[in-house]
Enzyme design. Sequence first.
Site: not given
Length: 1554
Positions: A116, A361
């Site tokens: 990510c 994340h």
Amino acid sequence: MSRPATRNKNKRHRPEDEAEIRSEILRRIHLMGEITQDDIEQLYNIRKTICQGCRVNTRDNPNCFCGLVPPPNGSRKSGLWQKMSEIVVSFGPDPAKDLRDSENSPAGLTNLGATCYANSILQFLYMNRAFRECIFSVEPEVLKQHPVLDQLACLFAQLHASKMAFVDSAPFIKTLDLDNGVQQDSHEFLTLLLSLLERCLNHSEVCKAKTVVQDLFRGSVSHVTRCSMCQQDSEASSKLEDFYELELNVKGLKSLDDSLVDYLSVEALNGDNQYYCESCGTRVDATRCIKLRALPPVLNFQLKRCVFLQKTTAKKKITSTFSFPRLLDMGKRLAQPSDSQMVYELSAVLIHKGTAVNSGHYVAHIKDEITGHWWEFDDEQVSSLGHHPFGEGKSGVVCMPDKVDIVNSPCKDETPSVSNKNYVNPELPSSSGDNNVETYSSTDAYMLMYSIRHCNLGGDRYSVCSADTKERKPDVVPLNAKTPLPSHLSEMINELNTSYLIVCDQYKDRKERELSNITQRREEVRSVLSEAPVVSLEEPYFWISTDWLRQWVDTVAPPNGIDNSTIRCFHGKVPVTKIGSMKRLSSEAWTRLYLKYDGGPCLRDIDCCKVCLLDVAREAVSANSYRDTRASMKELAEAALAGKCFDGTLYYVSKPWLQQWVRRKNSDQPSEADAGPTAGITCPHGQLRPEQAASAKRVLVPEVLWLFLYENANLLLTPRKEEDSSIKPELHLDRLTFPFDSQVCPECSIELTEVACLEDTLREVKMRQRQNHEKLAAGKSFPLSPNLKYYLVPSTWMCKWRNYVNASGKNISLSVKPDSLDGVIDSLICEKHSRLLDRPLGLTCKRGMIFQKTPATDGLAILTANDWDMFCEEWGGRQEKGIIAEIKFRDSLKSNILGSCQEQSITEDQMNDEVDDQLADREPYIDTSPEVCEDCIGERETSELMEKLNYSEKDICVCFIRGKEAPKSILEASKNCFELDRRTSKRSRKTPFGDKVNLKVSGCTSIYQLKMMIWEYFGVVKENQILHKGRSIIDGESATLADLNIFPGDILWVTDSEIHENRDIADELSNQKIDLQLAEEGFRGSLLASTTTSSASSMAFLFASSVSLSKPLKIAAAIRILRPLTTFLSHTTTSESKKKFKPSPSPASSSSSSSISKSSRSKKARDSLASLKRRTRSGKEFDEECLKKHGDEGSHLPVLLGEVMDVFKSESMRSFVDCTLGAAGHSSAVSFLSAASSSDDMRDEIVRAHPELELYIGLDVDPNAHVKARTRMNDLVIGGGSHLLTNMNLHMVARNFKEIKQVIAEVDERFLISGIDGILLDLGMSSMQVDDPGRGFSMLSNGPLDMRMDPKATISAEDILNAWPADEVGRILRDYGEESNWYYIQGKIMKARLAGGLHSTGELVDLIRSAARGIRGGRQGWIKTSARVFQALRIAVNDELRTLEASLHACFDCLAPGGRLAVISFHSLEDRIVKQTFLDLISNTKSQEDDGEDYGLESRNSCRHNFQLEPWVKQIVAGEKGVILTKRPMTASLEEENVNPRSRSAKLRVIQKT
């Protein structure tokens, strides 16, 4: 008019009546030999009514077609009638779902596991129009030479014009050789990627593309040092240094303005940091600062969210709120202010979600330069945010006051909003100096990208569209409207789009075709079945197989042709026996089926087989006759077995056979068991066996019974064929008939006599041997004398001989005969050394005599010379081959005390005290000839030991000793191992000396892994564990159980040294503080670092030799490579100013600060760290008796019991609610506050303080907890013996605590208005739930994957793992478990579904163990991951976090003024929610970062509320609506932790409503 009689229209006859009618018809047909049409209609059930309402298809009714198809709205699990949605799922995923919504929306990038961070940076670079166009303009020849550029251009082209909603980033990631399973730092990735792209683009001939990195992202600064005496700048101050981003401090700063001021602030150099001025020629005071010389069009700010904690050598993320403006005026911050306007506008925000540094994340919020529209890029998901970087009009958005006027707002009628910790704040000043400029705030913003509002790049003027345009066009301009793709990329995209659209069309066509076919088939089936019933008896009809009809009805693809072969007899017609396998079909329905499917044969109404019907009638009559005859014969058989004498001719039959025949139920015809009535009494010679033989018992039966049995047996043996009917029955059983005068077989009689003689002889031989060896046969020991000659034989042979000679009765023939002595003695001598391969058993002295120890399975037993001589005669041994043994002593004392050397035992009368003393001083031993071969025995014992230590998944017992010394039973227990295959309990059990538990281990289990198991069960940290086996201490952690000779069944014991600070195992594992963790390597080994060498110094400055690489990227790359070293230096230097120029650690950074050696973390450092831990340990005197009184030692002990009693003791309390009842440990104690009548001072004070308790409510969704709690509370109310509880209303409700308002309203609405005085929430799992494997909460006990607090809940952990979407499973692991490798584990779970799914905690743990990556030793890797995965699943199953936050607000609303809410949490996610919610409840918005717990609110000394402080209250936080009485959470005392180890992670927070 009378009502029509419809009551008995479809009434079914009873089965008994139908069977009787059927039997009567068959009997008449058999007698008359004629079959009428009425008989056919009755027997073929043609007259049965046409079913119209039964749910299932009736087998015996050929007119019933019900149940063949489901109801109109019904469905089935498979086949034609499956749900349409399930049929569509079977086609596979619909590729059209991946179609991009429109050309106006950007595409996402796939997350390959932990990529990510790369996706966010790639989306930022692509959304920059100038950079994107330059990448597209690179020549194809250059792209071929540089794979990174080629893959980046292809990736951008797909993002630009692909029809798919997301693009696969795997080719680009693979080209960079990135590890897709390791989370990295996005800032570091951006720096190294720009460095790599700059080198590659340098080969391009396109001017704008060649320098696009420098032109867009490069600025320059200078480090100015000025002498305070001569006011001259240093020579180095004039040098310009390029930068591609500015690293700004965040800690202690609230806004971007503050960080820029701090970055450009002037620093004084004095003292030890004085500057050497060349002009002055001496060290002088000076100033130093950074000056901005030139700014790039795209200005990147890295927010240093990650700090290094020197004391703990760990990294920590700063989550304080940080504000930044939409418009940023940098003109005034330049060293030489520019004439042109330097106003930058926010263009992108990179967000790092999660509280942990090494996990989390990355998400990017990026603005479209053309439209000013903001988009959120979360890997594959791309969401529109409107015209605000953090969204507008979403659920949960908090609006700012309407009176605030926002200048240059994107849309004046839209209100700024808050969403996901990121919000718009119009009141904060901006760097432009305008207090009304729109400002945003975030707790997770990690990078900020600003683009200048107007810039000129390479002569091509382009505009970065501002979001302050007052009027916007209603239609959004597509991203690719003004950027045509070059031909080579356009062709590639067209091919990809064409192939993708073809796949979509193929899927759509197939779906429409299949669904249309299914619809047509359903219509056909329903239409044919509607015409199938035959309305009247006169209409023609056809027979059809039910099996074929069902197959035709249920399958999507119908069978090829009608198959009636299964319902046709060998006469070619329909037999009556097949009536349950066929249906009666109308001629119209048959014609439609036959014309379409063909097949056959065609069986009409006239094709009923009368021949088969006559046979059935004959068999039915015969069956009735057989049943009646057998019933009468059964009475004769019972009389014969009872010993009744009969007249006439008698015959022998087998008695066991006749007994079984009598027990069998009456049937219609003989069965196979009726054959052979004389088989058991017939010998192999065909004659009558002697009755003395085994199973040869017989009985005499009368002739009539014998003939019945005889005929039935012949019927079974006679072939049922017409051509064999000439065979006479007498041929089969004639020779097996034994009248009462039959003679016994003489040969069998002789054999029985011989066997009896042999047994008698054998019995005499065994008796003689028992007499010859009386003591040996009885297993008795005999005294031994020195200087006498004895002999040795294996003890195993002696045991076998003893069993053989002592066998009697039925066992005499089953006993195993021992081997001959010659062979046994030969096997004891080794071939290599001609010595003994076994040792004789040891000796012992008792009452002045010497005995050999009791023989075991191994070893050599001693015999006297007389026994040896007789054994040689009896068992084929040679005396000269005997193993001689003599009794000798190890000292020089003469053995004249035992009398003569004759072969006689020394009696006790012959011994005196002097003899006893001399025997006690000497050690007897057995001297053998030949000698014992220690070499061979040692090799054999070593091999056996290795085999014994090579065990797997066996039990050992671990005892937790609370005292100083273990009892003698524990110290000597390991000498006697347990049975390996015995089932043992894994539950922790109470013992008088502490707790004990059985653990599953293997020989390769390390001591470290064992200590982690002990930590899991007893809560003793591994550093405090002192592990023992017997009286020996087990040191170290790297050795295995096999190395330390720990066998299955051994008992180990452990004590708690209490030296190190106690901590929770989940926090230890989730923070990844285990020293065996692999060192972070970052991008080492990837293409981003491919130009580096192994030497650190040469790696740092290798890029200086590359002319194409700009200076800032050389420095940045060198800093990234030497990050561990520079980080260490930045935290060991005493000058605070030097930190400004040092890079800081960042989330998931590859350059970890773990380079500090393990030895630096000494015990002193850990102790000092423990003293600084931000918590308040309870100082209350621990009352263990009170804990045991209100707890359940077998399953559950309430934590922080005394502290909870103190919280609710001093306040007036008319009502109390326990939201998490459990076993009512806290409730019974709190209720005891009102019921106590003891003379104890504390209890008297409590009674005086609470005479008014009127209402008690207990909530819990666990029924097991309700049983215990109800018993405890009823005993308290009924048997308390106090009048104070007579007025208390007790209510225990099986409801979730989020429904507290509804429960109070249902119980007593008055308290909902007046409020509750005390509310308690004890979160987490109880010990009862953890210790029950059936609940599925423990990762060390195998059980079902349940994890439901409420057993009635619909969702379990098994449902989530086996049925929920993959993305949702990954989100749960990522957000609730904070698992960094969530994507990899998610993939493993998806693969497990294909293999049948996960159905037990053991299977889940095995999956996690196989998925643990990068951790040595096995257990310390998977146990950390297991703890996080189990926590995540439990939170998801019970929706704990959302329920907790909503419940805290509801509980606070239910409080009366002055009422208190106490919450006990057990892990960081819960405690974080409680802490933040308490702050929100008291309505304080001011906050200040103080290492995690300093709220910046009113302190204890400045409290505005009239609040009576109590001894347990240390620091408070006061607000408008309430007071937080625990500024820092209260934790258990050391004494309570020792008694209840699970209390170590408990944290108590209390809030009082004002």
